[in-house]
Design a protein around this motif. Structure first.
Motif, mmCIF file in Angstrom:
data_model
loop_
_atom_site.group_PDB
_atom_site.id
_atom_site.type_symbol
_atom_site.label_atom_id
_atom_site.label_comp_id
_atom_site.label_asym_id
_atom_site.label_seq_id
_atom_site.Cartn_x
_atom_site.Cartn_y
_atom_site.Cartn_z
ATOM 1 N N LYS A 28 43.495 35.419 31.797
ATOM 2 C CA LYS A 28 44.252 36.151 32.827
ATOM 3 C C LYS A 28 45.421 36.903 32.204
ATOM 4 O O LYS A 28 45.717 38.045 32.555
ATOM 5 C CB LYS A 28 44.792 35.154 33.875
ATOM 6 N N PRO A 30 34.460 34.215 37.528
ATOM 7 C CA PRO A 30 35.171 34.404 38.807
ATOM 8 C C PRO A 30 36.654 34.733 38.622
ATOM 9 O O PRO A 30 37.159 35.676 39.240
ATOM 10 C CB PRO A 30 34.984 33.053 39.513
ATOM 11 N N LYS A 82 38.593 38.495 39.324
ATOM 12 C CA LYS A 82 39.789 38.578 40.164
ATOM 13 C C LYS A 82 40.952 39.212 39.380
ATOM 14 O O LYS A 82 41.641 40.103 39.884
ATOM 15 C CB LYS A 82 40.182 37.156 40.602
ATOM 16 N N LYS A 119 40.540 43.022 38.907
ATOM 17 C CA LYS A 119 40.359 43.811 40.126
ATOM 18 C C LYS A 119 41.302 45.020 40.177
ATOM 19 O O LYS A 119 42.464 44.934 39.797
ATOM 20 C CB LYS A 119 40.601 42.914 41.347
ATOM 21 N N TYR A 154 29.138 37.487 41.865
ATOM 22 C CA TYR A 154 30.548 37.591 41.500
ATOM 23 C C TYR A 154 30.949 39.007 41.095
ATOM 24 O O TYR A 154 32.019 39.224 40.548
ATOM 25 C CB TYR A 154 30.871 36.616 40.367
#
Ligand code: PGA
Length: 248
Positions: A21, A48, A52, A55, A86
């Protein structure tokens, strides 16, 4: 029409939810103006969270493998439908590490490729010779077999991407020279022309992979037949953005 460049990262078995992330958050502003398509192929369990995290950015998330069956008793495997669920767009197929350590063959590459295409995923089909094959002048023969058998039965070859990754250049710091990579990728395109027609072959994106980094990407990307890169080690850091911005 010119082929739009495509830079994809291959995280292999690296990163966690947190570090992934964080890297994507750092990359996002850096790749905002990119003219090429951008993907990161991440470990399945991170998909997943990384979808996210990415995005609203240029970064699309890809997988590193897909099983060839639609569903069923295949413990440990992941289907195309699950990936699509996904929002996965790309999937690496037949990476040399899978061929070397996990018994991947041109036949299983073929089955996975057909299943991925049937499910609307874009396969990044990896081909490439080992050092002894190159030294034994077997490169073209090896590529012929990988392409002929791996892509057998493909109806629309323009829907997939080829990654030419000489095995001796992967993770070794030994990049193919610009000329070696161009010459071999030109050969791959010629072979695709024989298999699928020249018009189609001219539309297929062919990436180079193997120790491609922020320093050597410009020279490689300047070659007429090289349309992108499949980046391992350098995709684990913000250097990836420098490669994505190779034209800046
Ligand atoms: P590398 O890996 O960039 O670390 O050499 C490339 C690849 O295996 O896709």
């Amino acid at each position: 029409m010119a082929r739009k460049p495509f830079i994809a990262g291959n995280w292999k078995m690296n990163m966690t939810v947190e570090s992934g992330k964080q890297l994507i958050a750092e990359l996002k502003p850096l790749v905002k103006e990119a003219k090429c398509d951008v993907a990161l192929c991440v470990p399945a369990i991170l998909i997943p969270a990384m979808v996210k995290a990415a995005k609203g950015s240029k970064i699309k998330i890809g997988a590193q493998n897909v099983h060839f069956a639609e569903r069923g008793a295949y413990t440990g495997e992941i289907s195309a439908e699950m990936l699509k669920d996904y929002g996965v767009k790309y999937v690496i197929i037949g990476h040399s590490e899978r061929r070397q350590y996990f018994g991947e063959t041109d036949d299983t590459v073929n089955k996975r490729t057909l299943t991925a295409l049937a499910n609307g995923l874009t396969p990044i089909v990896c081909v490439g010779e080992t050092l002894s094959e190159r030294e034994g002048n077997q490169t073209e023969k090896v590529l012929d077999k990988q392409l002929t058998e791996g892509l057998n039965g493909v109806e629309d070859v323009t829907k997939l991407v080829i990654a030419y990754e000489p095995v001796w250049a992967i993770g070794t710091g030994k990049t193919a020279t610009d000329e070696q990579a161009q010459e071999t990728i030109k050969y791959i395109r010629k072979k695709l022309g024989k298999l699928f027609g020249v018009k189609n072959a001219n539309k297929v994106k062919i990436q180079y992979g193997g120790s491609m980094n922020a320093g050597n990407c410009k020279g490689l990307m300047a070659q007429p037949d090289i349309d992108g890169g499949l980046i391992g080690g350098a995709s684990l850091k913000t250097d990836f953005a420098t490669i994505v911005n190779f034209d800046k």
